[in-house]
Design an enzyme around this catalytic site. Structure first.
Site, PDB file in Angstrom:
ATOM      1  N   ARG A  59       2.690  -1.930   1.518  1.00  0.00           N
ATOM      2  CA  ARG A  59       2.714  -0.478   1.595  1.00  0.00           C
ATOM      3  C   ARG A  59       1.576   0.039   2.473  1.00  0.00           C
ATOM      4  O   ARG A  59       0.522  -0.584   2.588  1.00  0.00           O
ATOM      5  CB  ARG A  59       2.569   0.152   0.205  1.00  0.00           C
ATOM      6  CG  ARG A  59       3.684  -0.187  -0.751  1.00  0.00           C
ATOM      7  CD  ARG A  59       3.697   0.774  -1.934  1.00  0.00           C
ATOM      8  NE  ARG A  59       2.426   0.784  -2.663  1.00  0.00           N
ATOM      9  CZ  ARG A  59       2.131  -0.037  -3.657  1.00  0.00           C
ATOM     10  NH1 ARG A  59       2.991  -0.974  -4.021  1.00  0.00           N
ATOM     11  NH2 ARG A  59       0.972   0.057  -4.274  1.00  0.00           N
TER      12      ARG A  59
ATOM     13  N   SER B 181      -2.452  -1.697  10.390  1.00  0.00           N
ATOM     14  CA  SER B 181      -2.434  -0.625  11.395  1.00  0.00           C
ATOM     15  C   SER B 181      -2.095  -1.098  12.807  1.00  0.00           C
ATOM     16  O   SER B 181      -2.265  -0.347  13.767  1.00  0.00           O
ATOM     17  CB  SER B 181      -3.767   0.130  11.415  1.00  0.00           C
ATOM     18  OG  SER B 181      -4.022   0.724  10.160  1.00  0.00           O
TER      19      SER B 181
ATOM     20  N   GLY C 126       1.070  -6.314   7.357  1.00  0.00           N
ATOM     21  CA  GLY C 126       0.035  -5.610   6.616  1.00  0.00           C
ATOM     22  C   GLY C 126       0.274  -4.121   6.491  1.00  0.00           C
ATOM     23  O   GLY C 126       1.225  -3.552   7.045  1.00  0.00           O
ATOM     24  N   HIS C 127      -0.619  -3.463   5.761  1.00  0.00           N
ATOM     25  CA  HIS C 127      -0.498  -2.028   5.493  1.00  0.00           C
ATOM     26  C   HIS C 127      -0.634  -1.214   6.782  1.00  0.00           C
ATOM     27  O   HIS C 127      -1.387  -1.556   7.683  1.00  0.00           O
ATOM     28  CB  HIS C 127      -1.552  -1.579   4.467  1.00  0.00           C
ATOM     29  CG  HIS C 127      -2.955  -1.828   4.901  1.00  0.00           C
ATOM     30  ND1 HIS C 127      -3.553  -3.060   4.807  1.00  0.00           N
ATOM     31  CD2 HIS C 127      -3.889  -1.011   5.435  1.00  0.00           C
ATOM     32  CE1 HIS C 127      -4.794  -2.983   5.256  1.00  0.00           C
ATOM     33  NE2 HIS C 127      -5.024  -1.746   5.656  1.00  0.00           N
ATOM     34  N   ASN C 128       0.143  -0.131   6.838  1.00  0.00           N
ATOM     35  CA  ASN C 128       0.142   0.831   7.954  1.00  0.00           C
ATOM     36  C   ASN C 128       0.717   0.273   9.257  1.00  0.00           C
ATOM     37  O   ASN C 128       0.649   0.943  10.295  1.00  0.00           O
ATOM     38  CB  ASN C 128      -1.260   1.364   8.248  1.00  0.00           C
ATOM     39  CG  ASN C 128      -1.922   2.003   7.061  1.00  0.00           C
ATOM     40  OD1 ASN C 128      -1.254   2.534   6.176  1.00  0.00           O
ATOM     41  ND2 ASN C 128      -3.247   1.965   7.009  1.00  0.00           N
TER      42      ASN C 128
END
Length: 359
Positions: free
Chosen positions: A239, A280, A260-262
């Site tokens: 998430r 990111s 990974g996140h973002n």
């Protein structure tokens, strides 16, 4: 498997056939092992000699092959072998045991909306306010968190985990034990820690509790997945922290991939096994990441790029690049460096000869 006429198989694949179109085959098989009721797959010319080792009466052959000279009663001609293989395997795919309806052992929250024709298998758990589209097939031991939305014709295989609030488009496929919507791996120390020191000063010169106690940054976002996405066994999509992690339409993700996140992954990307994408990062449309490739955080890989297996991407990649190595560099530069390394022993020998034994 269900029997098929040669003419019907050829028509389904959009290919030409010759010989007895009414000949029935029950399954594709390697040419050396194919029996009289099997369709030998010999689309590569190097496999044509194996037909004599088997007993096949029909085969899928390269365009222009002499099917009669090979002793066959019928043939299908495939000018693009691997593309034909996709259609062939789909035609003979084993049917899933997924009858429509909800299995008695499944736990479905009363607020969940299940589309018509959906199959909910044994020991499935579906949380509150979940929406599942028409004709979805949810196999055993799947769990779907509160507020998740899944489109039509989805296939979630055994043990898949869909996190709360995850949004998934139509025709999604998730293989066993895949996870969409896990918490992101994001931590911070009360005081600047070793990682920050390494980035700023190139040395891990900090110590003490304040720099080594890790405090979680929670993931308030979720995961948004487009249409026609496939998620391999054991793959994980984390998430986002404040915004959603996103996966574009048509992207295919192999086994044991970590996103990974973002992270933003564009449309029609191919992420091969063991790829790891840090938080990111932006992967633009139609990017291919080879097996075990790694992408550092906050980087952008431009559209239509290819990153070779095992490469480590530590800087932004322009569109339409081919990258190799760790750290990843453009292919032409990598080839020049590799050739220079291969010449180095001879160059050193020559240098020793000229200098009288330089050590």
């Amino acid at each position: 498997m269900t029997p098929h006429r040669i003419a019907d198989v050829a028509a389904a694949l959009g290919l030409e056939h010759a010989g007895d179109g009414d000949l029935v085959v029950r399954a594709p098989a390697p040419p050396a092992q194919a029996g009289p009721e099997e369709l030998a797959v010999a689309m590569d010319p190097k496999f044509l000699g194996d037909l004599a080792k088997g007993r096949a009466r029909a085969a899928v052959l390269p365009a222009g092959a002499d099917w009669q000279g090979l002793g066959l009663a019928a043939a299908i001609f495939a000018p693009r072998a691997r593309y034909a293989m996709a259609g062939l395997t789909a035609r003979f795919q084993h049917p899933l045991d997924a009858p429509a309806g909800v299995h008695p052992s499944a736990i479905v929250d009363p607020s969940a909306q299940i589309g018509p024709g959906a199959s909910i298998g044994p020991f499935v758990v579906i949380g509150r306010d979940v929406t599942i589209g028409a004709n979805a097939r949810i196999l055993s031991h799947v769990s779907i968190g509160a507020g998740a939305r899944i489109g039509d014709d989805a296939l979630l295989m055994e043990g898949v985990r869909i996190g709360a609030r995850t949004r998934i488009g139509h025709r999604f496929v998730a293989h066993p034990n895949a996870v969409a919507g896990a918490d992101g791996f994001s931590f911070v120390t009360p005081e600047p820690g070793a990682v920050e020191a390494a980035k700023d000063r190139g040395a891990s010169d900090v110590f003490g509790a304040a720099a080594t106690v890790y405090v979680r940054i929670h993931s308030l976002g979720s995961v948004a997945i487009g249409d026609d996405v496939e998620l391999g066994a054991g793959a994980c999509l984390d998430r986002g922290t404040l915004k959603d992690t996103t996966i574009g339409n048509g992207t295919k993700i192999d086994n044991l991939v970590q996103v990974g996140h973002n992270v933003t992954v564009g449309e029609h990307c191919l992420l091969c096994a063991h790829v790891g994408i840090a938080g990111s990062a932006v992967i633009q449309d139609r990017v291919v990441l080879g097996g075990k490739a790694g992408v550092a955080d906050h980087l952008t890989i431009g559209h239509d790029s290819v990153v070779a297996g095992g490469s480590g991407v530590g800087a932004n990649v322009p569109p339409r690049s081919v990258m190799i190595g760790s750290p990843a560099i453009k292919r032409d530069e990598f080839n020049r460096m590799w050739m220079a390394m291969r010449r180095l022993p001879r160059a050193m020998d020559k240098l020793r000869e000229l200098t009288g034994g330089l050590r």
